[in-house]
Design a protein around this motif. Structure first.
Motif, PDB file in Angstrom:
ATOM      1  N   ILE A   9       0.800  -0.966   0.030  1.00  0.00           N
ATOM      2  CA  ILE A   9       0.101  -0.206  -0.012  1.00  0.00           C
ATOM      3  C   ILE A   9       1.173   1.226   0.264  1.00  0.00           C
ATOM      4  CG2 ILE A   9      -1.833  -1.149   0.859  1.00  0.00           C
ATOM      5  CD1 ILE A   9      -0.958  -0.211   3.695  1.00  0.00           C
ATOM      6  N   ASP A  10       0.434   2.710  -0.203  1.00  0.00           N
ATOM      7  CA  ASP A  10       0.958   3.801  -0.794  1.00  0.00           C
ATOM      8  C   ASP A  10       0.531   4.882  -0.197  1.00  0.00           C
ATOM      9  OD1 ASP A  10      -0.477   3.877  -2.733  1.00  0.00           O
ATOM     10  OD2 ASP A  10       1.047   4.939  -3.813  1.00  0.00           O
ATOM     11  N   ARG A  11      -0.900   4.607   0.561  1.00  0.00           N
ATOM     12  CA  ARG A  11      -1.408   5.186   1.184  1.00  0.00           C
ATOM     13  C   ARG A  11      -3.202   5.346   2.422  1.00  0.00           C
ATOM     14  NH1 ARG A  11      -2.589   8.709  -4.369  1.00  0.00           N
ATOM     15  NH2 ARG A  11      -1.115   7.370  -4.823  1.00  0.00           N
ATOM     16  N   SER A  12      -3.202   6.636   3.028  1.00  0.00           N
ATOM     17  CA  SER A  12      -4.228   6.231   3.923  1.00  0.00           C
ATOM     18  C   SER A  12      -5.638   7.048   4.004  1.00  0.00           C
ATOM     19  CB  SER A  12      -3.727   5.556   4.742  1.00  0.00           C
ATOM     20  OG  SER A  12      -2.698   7.073   5.683  1.00  0.00           O
ATOM     21  N   VAL A  13      -6.580   6.308   3.691  1.00  0.00           N
ATOM     22  CA  VAL A  13      -7.469   7.393   3.474  1.00  0.00           C
ATOM     23  C   VAL A  13      -8.068   7.700   5.753  1.00  0.00           C
ATOM     24  CG1 VAL A  13      -9.377   8.558   2.623  1.00  0.00           C
ATOM     25  CG2 VAL A  13      -7.927   7.221   1.723  1.00  0.00           C
ATOM     26  N   ILE A  14      -7.879   8.367   5.595  1.00  0.00           N
ATOM     27  CA  ILE A  14      -9.135   8.342   7.277  1.00  0.00           C
ATOM     28  C   ILE A  14     -10.420   9.787   6.937  1.00  0.00           C
ATOM     29  CG2 ILE A  14      -8.519   8.960   9.274  1.00  0.00           C
ATOM     30  CD1 ILE A  14      -5.806   8.968   8.974  1.00  0.00           C
ATOM     31  N   GLN A  15     -11.394   9.287   7.290  1.00  0.00           N
ATOM     32  CA  GLN A  15     -12.745  10.225   7.469  1.00  0.00           C
ATOM     33  C   GLN A  15     -13.095  10.459   8.880  1.00  0.00           C
ATOM     34  OE1 GLN A  15     -15.162   8.248   3.920  1.00  0.00           O
ATOM     35  NE2 GLN A  15     -14.721  10.218   4.370  1.00  0.00           N
ATOM     36  N   GLU A  16     -13.487  10.754   9.715  1.00  0.00           N
ATOM     37  CA  GLU A  16     -13.650  11.544  11.323  1.00  0.00           C
ATOM     38  C   GLU A  16     -14.882  11.578  11.016  1.00  0.00           C
ATOM     39  OE1 GLU A  16     -12.848  14.973  14.975  1.00  0.00           O
ATOM     40  OE2 GLU A  16     -11.558  15.306  13.155  1.00  0.00           O
ATOM     41  N   ASP A  17     -16.370  11.526  12.441  1.00  0.00           N
ATOM     42  CA  ASP A  17     -17.441  11.610  12.450  1.00  0.00           C
ATOM     43  C   ASP A  17     -17.606  12.596  13.072  1.00  0.00           C
ATOM     44  OD1 ASP A  17     -19.608  11.569  13.280  1.00  0.00           O
ATOM     45  OD2 ASP A  17     -19.715   9.260  14.076  1.00  0.00           O
ATOM     46  N   GLN A  18     -17.962  13.872  11.758  1.00  0.00           N
ATOM     47  CA  GLN A  18     -17.580  14.915  12.123  1.00  0.00           C
ATOM     48  C   GLN A  18     -19.643  15.278  13.384  1.00  0.00           C
ATOM     49  OE1 GLN A  18     -17.163  17.535   9.592  1.00  0.00           O
ATOM     50  NE2 GLN A  18     -14.269  17.006   9.877  1.00  0.00           N
ATOM     51  N   LYS A  83     -14.831   7.642  11.268  1.00  0.00           N
ATOM     52  CA  LYS A  83     -15.782   6.650  10.436  1.00  0.00           C
ATOM     53  C   LYS A  83     -15.475   6.189   9.917  1.00  0.00           C
ATOM     54  CE  LYS A  83     -19.511   9.366   7.683  1.00  0.00           C
ATOM     55  NZ  LYS A  83     -19.354  10.609   6.788  1.00  0.00           N
ATOM     56  N   SER A  84     -13.967   6.381   9.258  1.00  0.00           N
ATOM     57  CA  SER A  84     -13.361   5.158   8.462  1.00  0.00           C
ATOM     58  C   SER A  84     -12.388   5.296   7.837  1.00  0.00           C
ATOM     59  CB  SER A  84     -14.376   5.377   6.609  1.00  0.00           C
ATOM     60  OG  SER A  84     -13.339   4.498   5.683  1.00  0.00           O
ATOM     61  N   PHE A  85     -11.197   4.426   8.212  1.00  0.00           N
ATOM     62  CA  PHE A  85     -10.204   3.817   8.092  1.00  0.00           C
ATOM     63  C   PHE A  85      -9.768   3.113   6.867  1.00  0.00           C
ATOM     64  CE2 PHE A  85      -5.749   2.614   9.793  1.00  0.00           C
ATOM     65  CZ  PHE A  85      -5.112   3.192   9.154  1.00  0.00           C
ATOM     66  N   THR A  86      -9.299   3.141   5.872  1.00  0.00           N
ATOM     67  CA  THR A  86      -8.929   2.539   4.686  1.00  0.00           C
ATOM     68  C   THR A  86      -7.598   2.654   3.998  1.00  0.00           C
ATOM     69  OG1 THR A  86      -9.968   3.709   2.855  1.00  0.00           O
ATOM     70  CG2 THR A  86     -11.445   2.024   4.108  1.00  0.00           C
ATOM     71  N   VAL A  87      -6.358   1.483   3.566  1.00  0.00           N
ATOM     72  CA  VAL A  87      -5.303   2.062   3.091  1.00  0.00           C
ATOM     73  C   VAL A  87      -5.051   1.502   1.837  1.00  0.00           C
ATOM     74  CG1 VAL A  87      -3.815   1.600   5.419  1.00  0.00           C
ATOM     75  CG2 VAL A  87      -4.422  -0.185   4.283  1.00  0.00           C
ATOM     76  N   HIS A  88      -4.689   2.072   1.030  1.00  0.00           N
ATOM     77  CA  HIS A  88      -4.514   1.459  -1.182  1.00  0.00           C
ATOM     78  C   HIS A  88      -3.674   1.571  -1.747  1.00  0.00           C
ATOM     79  CE1 HIS A  88      -8.823   3.237   0.352  1.00  0.00           C
ATOM     80  NE2 HIS A  88      -9.003   3.622   0.876  1.00  0.00           N
ATOM     81  N   LEU A  89      -3.450   1.147  -2.464  1.00  0.00           N
ATOM     82  CA  LEU A  89      -2.308   1.215  -3.060  1.00  0.00           C
ATOM     83  C   LEU A  89      -2.739   1.801  -4.789  1.00  0.00           C
ATOM     84  CD1 LEU A  89       0.607   0.643  -4.527  1.00  0.00           C
ATOM     85  CD2 LEU A  89      -0.113  -1.714  -4.847  1.00  0.00           C
ATOM     86  N   CYS A  90      -2.727   2.931  -4.809  1.00  0.00           N
ATOM     87  CA  CYS A  90      -2.423   3.457  -6.159  1.00  0.00           C
ATOM     88  C   CYS A  90      -1.288   4.265  -7.121  1.00  0.00           C
ATOM     89  CB  CYS A  90      -4.099   4.961  -5.659  1.00  0.00           C
ATOM     90  SG  CYS A  90      -4.988   4.953  -5.111  1.00  0.00           S
ATOM     91  N   ASP A  91      -0.423   3.479  -6.278  1.00  0.00           N
ATOM     92  CA  ASP A  91       1.117   4.386  -6.912  1.00  0.00           C
ATOM     93  C   ASP A  91       0.696   4.663  -8.885  1.00  0.00           C
ATOM     94  OD1 ASP A  91       2.879   1.517  -7.215  1.00  0.00           O
ATOM     95  OD2 ASP A  91       0.656   1.426  -7.483  1.00  0.00           O
TER      96      ASP A  91
END
Length: 91
Positions: A9-18, A83-91
């Motif tokens: 993986i090369d990145r992470s995406v975090i979303q906060e419940d607001q 709310k969400s925490f994911t990881v991805h490979l998008c290079d």
């Protein structure tokens, strides 16, 4: 931890419940890299000062083959809710 085998993986995406506002003030994303001499060692690949609706961190070290990833909230003004925490490979 990942179920079957290590992943790249090369990145992470975090979303906060607001619902109660933006409360996270600082965080780190750490990984356990495959084939290190110490399997309990964590390496920081991203850190930030706020998340808000969505925060995408592209890791400066590039793609990493990892066994596990963790998100640590290091500072907040109230109880943080992810709310969400994911990881991805998008290079």
């Amino acid at each position: 931890l990942f179920d079957s085998s290590p992943v790249t993986i090369d990145r992470s995406v975090i979303q906060e419940d607001q619902t109660n506002g933006q409360v996270i003030r600082a965080y780190t994303v750490d990984v356990q890299i495959v084939n290190t001499t110490d399997t309990n060692q964590w390496f920081t690949v991203a850190q930030g000062t706020s998340i808000g609706n969505k925060k995408i961190d592209v890791w400066q070290g590039g793609p990493q083959l990892i066994n596990a990833v963790r998100l640590t909230i290091t500072k907040s003004v109230d109880q943080p809710v992810i709310k969400s925490f994911t990881v991805h490979l998008c290079d």
